[in-house]
Motif scaffolding. Sequence first.
Motif, PDB file in Angstrom:
ATOM      1  N   ARG A   1      40.198  83.809 -21.863  1.00 59.63           N
ATOM      2  CA  ARG A   1      40.164  84.372 -20.501  1.00 59.63           C
ATOM      3  C   ARG A   1      41.212  85.488 -20.333  1.00 59.63           C
ATOM      4  NH1 ARG A   1      42.833  84.205 -15.772  1.00 59.63           N
ATOM      5  NH2 ARG A   1      44.471  82.830 -16.556  1.00 59.63           N
TER       6      ARG A   1
ATOM      7  N   TYR B   1      50.106  80.666  -2.819  1.00 61.06           N
ATOM      8  CA  TYR B   1      50.512  80.283  -4.182  1.00 61.06           C
ATOM      9  C   TYR B   1      50.834  81.496  -5.051  1.00 61.06           C
ATOM     10  CZ  TYR B   1      50.665  77.597  -8.510  1.00 61.06           C
ATOM     11  OH  TYR B   1      51.068  77.014  -9.686  1.00 61.06           O
ATOM     12  N   TYR B   2      49.893  82.391  -5.186  1.00 65.55           N
ATOM     13  CA  TYR B   2      50.108  83.554  -6.068  1.00 65.55           C
ATOM     14  C   TYR B   2      50.803  84.673  -5.314  1.00 65.55           C
ATOM     15  CZ  TYR B   2      46.922  81.303  -9.294  1.00 65.55           C
ATOM     16  OH  TYR B   2      46.350  80.420 -10.161  1.00 65.55           O
TER      17      TYR B   2
ATOM     18  N   GLN C   1      39.769  79.650 -12.680  1.00 66.49           N
ATOM     19  CA  GLN C   1      40.661  80.691 -12.161  1.00 66.49           C
ATOM     20  C   GLN C   1      40.014  81.419 -10.980  1.00 66.49           C
ATOM     21  OE1 GLN C   1      43.901  80.882 -13.611  1.00 66.49           O
ATOM     22  NE2 GLN C   1      44.083  81.731 -11.571  1.00 66.49           N
TER      23      GLN C   1
ATOM     24  N   ARG D   1      40.581  79.118  -8.165  1.00 66.96           N
ATOM     25  CA  ARG D   1      41.987  79.091  -7.723  1.00 66.96           C
ATOM     26  C   ARG D   1      42.334  80.326  -6.898  1.00 66.96           C
ATOM     27  NH1 ARG D   1      45.813  77.743 -12.732  1.00 66.96           N
ATOM     28  NH2 ARG D   1      47.386  77.786 -11.102  1.00 66.96           N
ATOM     29  N   PHE D   2      41.877  81.504  -7.345  1.00 68.50           N
ATOM     30  CA  PHE D   2      42.171  82.731  -6.578  1.00 68.50           C
ATOM     31  C   PHE D   2      41.444  82.704  -5.223  1.00 68.50           C
ATOM     32  CE2 PHE D   2      43.049  85.195 -10.757  1.00 68.50           C
ATOM     33  CZ  PHE D   2      44.406  84.991 -10.627  1.00 68.50           C
TER      34      PHE D   2
ATOM     35  N   HIS E   1      56.090  85.589 -15.063  1.00 60.37           N
ATOM     36  CA  HIS E   1      55.797  85.658 -13.629  1.00 60.37           C
ATOM     37  C   HIS E   1      56.269  84.434 -12.858  1.00 60.37           C
ATOM     38  CE1 HIS E   1      52.373  88.349 -15.071  1.00 60.37           C
ATOM     39  NE2 HIS E   1      53.311  89.103 -14.560  1.00 60.37           N
ATOM     40  N   ILE E   2      56.759  83.436 -13.575  1.00 55.55           N
ATOM     41  CA  ILE E   2      57.070  82.170 -12.905  1.00 55.55           C
ATOM     42  C   ILE E   2      58.588  81.947 -12.800  1.00 55.55           C
ATOM     43  CG2 ILE E   2      56.832  79.647 -13.093  1.00 55.55           C
ATOM     44  CD1 ILE E   2      54.195  80.727 -12.288  1.00 55.55           C
TER      45      ILE E   2
ATOM     46  N   ILE F   1      52.711  69.755 -12.866  1.00 54.67           N
ATOM     47  CA  ILE F   1      51.953  70.189 -11.690  1.00 54.67           C
ATOM     48  C   ILE F   1      50.736  69.262 -11.636  1.00 54.67           C
ATOM     49  CG2 ILE F   1      50.653  72.049 -10.571  1.00 54.67           C
ATOM     50  CD1 ILE F   1      52.355  74.059 -12.089  1.00 54.67           C
TER      51      ILE F   1
ATOM     52  N   GLU G   1      43.140  91.340 -15.220  1.00 55.46           N
ATOM     53  CA  GLU G   1      42.809  90.101 -14.497  1.00 55.46           C
ATOM     54  C   GLU G   1      42.429  90.388 -13.045  1.00 55.46           C
ATOM     55  OE1 GLU G   1      45.992  87.194 -13.586  1.00 55.46           O
ATOM     56  OE2 GLU G   1      44.806  85.808 -14.794  1.00 55.46           O
TER      57      GLU G   1
ATOM     58  N   LYS H   1      48.956  82.134 -23.161  1.00 57.03           N
ATOM     59  CA  LYS H   1      48.847  83.594 -23.116  1.00 57.03           C
ATOM     60  C   LYS H   1      49.528  84.179 -24.341  1.00 57.03           C
ATOM     61  CE  LYS H   1      48.850  83.946 -18.205  1.00 57.03           C
ATOM     62  NZ  LYS H   1      49.727  83.788 -17.079  1.00 57.03           N
TER      63      LYS H   1
ATOM     64  N   PHE I   1      46.675  69.866 -12.671  1.00 51.82           N
ATOM     65  CA  PHE I   1      46.763  71.310 -12.913  1.00 51.82           C
ATOM     66  C   PHE I   1      45.445  71.912 -13.416  1.00 51.82           C
ATOM     67  CE2 PHE I   1      48.725  74.845 -15.601  1.00 51.82           C
ATOM     68  CZ  PHE I   1      48.909  75.679 -14.513  1.00 51.82           C
TER      69      PHE I   1
ATOM     70  N   ASP J   1      49.161  77.013 -20.885  1.00 50.54           N
ATOM     71  CA  ASP J   1      49.446  78.384 -20.431  1.00 50.54           C
ATOM     72  C   ASP J   1      49.421  79.294 -21.663  1.00 50.54           C
ATOM     73  OD1 ASP J   1      50.025  80.543 -18.858  1.00 50.54           O
ATOM     74  OD2 ASP J   1      52.105  80.002 -18.476  1.00 50.54           O
TER      75      ASP J   1
HETATM   76  C1  GN1 Z   1      50.066  81.677 -13.388  1.00 49.68           C
HETATM   77  O1  GN1 Z   1      52.532  83.406 -13.841  1.00 49.68           O
HETATM   78  P1  GN1 Z   1      51.599  83.238 -14.964  1.00 49.68           P
HETATM   79  O2  GN1 Z   1      50.691  84.409 -15.101  1.00 49.68           O
HETATM   80  O3  GN1 Z   1      52.270  82.858 -16.273  1.00 49.68           O
HETATM   81  C2  GN1 Z   1      49.553  80.240 -13.389  1.00 49.68           C
HETATM   82  C3  GN1 Z   1      48.454  80.059 -14.422  1.00 49.68           C
HETATM   83  C4  GN1 Z   1      47.317  81.007 -14.080  1.00 49.68           C
HETATM   84  C5  GN1 Z   1      47.872  82.437 -14.019  1.00 49.68           C
HETATM   85  C6  GN1 Z   1      46.810  83.404 -13.566  1.00 49.68           C
HETATM   86  C7  GN1 Z   1      52.138  77.549 -13.147  1.00 49.68           C
HETATM   87  O4  GN1 Z   1      50.655  81.946 -14.641  1.00 49.68           O
HETATM   88  O5  GN1 Z   1      47.995  78.742 -14.406  1.00 49.68           O
HETATM   89  O6  GN1 Z   1      46.341  80.902 -15.023  1.00 49.68           O
HETATM   90  O7  GN1 Z   1      48.981  82.552 -13.109  1.00 49.68           O
HETATM   91  N1  GN1 Z   1      50.666  79.339 -13.672  1.00 49.68           N
HETATM   92  C8  GN1 Z   1      50.938  78.359 -12.815  1.00 49.68           C
HETATM   93  O8  GN1 Z   1      47.256  84.674 -13.810  1.00 49.68           O
HETATM   94  O9  GN1 Z   1      50.262  78.144 -11.801  1.00 49.68           O
END
Ligand code: GN1
Length: 360
Positions: A252, A323-324, A309, A312-313, A24-25, A152, A260, A216, A155, A214
Motif C-alpha cells: 500500500r 486523529y491524523y 486505510q 480510517r481516513f 510522523h508520530i 493501540i 498517499e 514502511k 489497531f 507499520d
Molecule cells: C500513521 O505516521 P505514520 O505515517 O508512520 C498510522 C498508520 C497509518 C499511516 C497512514 C500509529 O503512520 O497506521 O497507516 O499513518 N500510525 C498510527 O499514513 O496510527
Amino acid sequence: MDTVLEAYSFPETLLGVARYGQGHINDTYCVVCQPQEGGRIRFILQGLSTAAFPMPEELMENMVGITSYLREKIIENGGDTKRETLNLVKTKDGKAFFKDSFGKVWRLTHFVEGTDCFKSATPELFEASARAFGRFQYMLQGYPAETLHETIAKFHDTEDRLRKLKAAINGGPLIRVAKCKAEIDFVLAREKDCSVALQALREGKLPLRVTHNDTKLNNILIDRATGEGICVIDLDTTMPGFVLSDFGDFIRTSANTGAEDDPDLDRIDVNMDIFRSFAKGYIESTAAFLTPIERQLLPYGALLLTYMQTVRFLTDYLDGDHYYKIKHPEHNWQRSEAQFRLLQRLEAKEQEMNDYIASL
Ligand code: GN1
Ligand code: ADP
Ligand code: MG
C-alpha cells in the motif's frame, strides 16, 4: 530537553542535539557526543507521541521484550547485536525510559551507524526491505505473543474499523456524509470481504503471529556497505497480527505510483515491479514458516490494508479530523479518495498478484 538529557549519562562531552528523521508520530532527535578517546558517538532520542500511544509504559515493556529476544536470536545466528536490532540505553537509575513532568515518555537508543533510511528505492532495495521484514517475523516466531500489550487497541481489526466508520456516518455532519456517498457505498458493499482474515482466524485456519504493523520503507535501516535491510525500527505497533497486514501495508505504501494523498487521482496505480520485488524478497525469508493460506492471502492483504486505510481516513473526516494531522480542511477526504482509487487499481491487479505469488 535539559531535564531529559540529565536523566542519562553520556560518554564525556555532549556536543549537541538536533531534530532528526521524517517520522510522523514520535519526536525524534539525534544526540552527538565526543568520547575522551576522540571520534563521535551518536544516539537517537525519542519522545513518544502521547496522542497515538495512551499507554507508553506498556509500549516500552513490549520494546524491551522484543529487542531482548531478538538479541538472543541474533547471537544464535552469529550476527551483530549492535546493528541488527535497536539497543536501548538505560537511564542513570537503570530504567528503559524516562518520564518527564508532563508525563511524556522518552527513550534513547544507540544510533545504528553506516545505514541509510529511504523514502523511495530501487527494486533491489525493495527486495532487501522485504527480506528484512520477513526475517523480523521469522525471528519472532517463538516469542510469547500473549505477553505483548496491545499498544493501540484493535489497531488492524478491519471489522472494528468499519463499526467506527458506521458510527461516524451516523454522527457526522450531513454535508461531509453527502460528499463521501460514493466511497461510503463502495466500502459498505465490500463489508463481507473485510472479514475474510478475521473469519479464518475464528475458524482456526489463520494464525496470529508477532507482526510489525507499520511496514514502511522508512522503518528499515539499510546497510550502506551491503545494501541489505539490516535493522527493523519503529517497534511501537509490534503486536500480535496477521502476516498479510505487514505484507499488505508495505505494498500500500510503496507500490503506489502516486502519493498517499495525491490530488491527481490519475497518478495513482500499482507499480507491479515493486510488487514483484517485494513479494520475492518476502517469500524468500518467510517460506520456512508461512502456511499455504497465509501465503495465498498476501495479495488480499494489500487490498485489505488499503481498504482499511480508506475507512480510517473517511472515519477521521466524518469525525472532524481528530486523529491524523491535516494540512487543509479537506485533507482527510483527499486522502480517502486517493486510497479509494488505489484500492480500485489493486482490485484490477488482484489476479496478476495472485498468479505471481503462486509462481514463487
Ligand atoms: C500513521 O505516521 P505514520 O505515517 O508512520 C498510522 C498508520 C497509518 C499511516 C497512514 C500509529 O503512520 O497506521 O497507516 O499513518 N500510525 C498510527 O499514513 O496510527
Ligand atoms: P516514527 O514513529 O516517528 O516514524 P521512527 O522510530 O521510525 O519514528 O524514527 C524516525 C526516524 O529516525 C527513522 O525513520 C530513522 O531515519 C531514524 N532512526 C530511528 N532510530 C534510529 C537508530 N537507532 N539509528 C539510526 N536512525 C534511526
Ligand atoms: Mg517510522
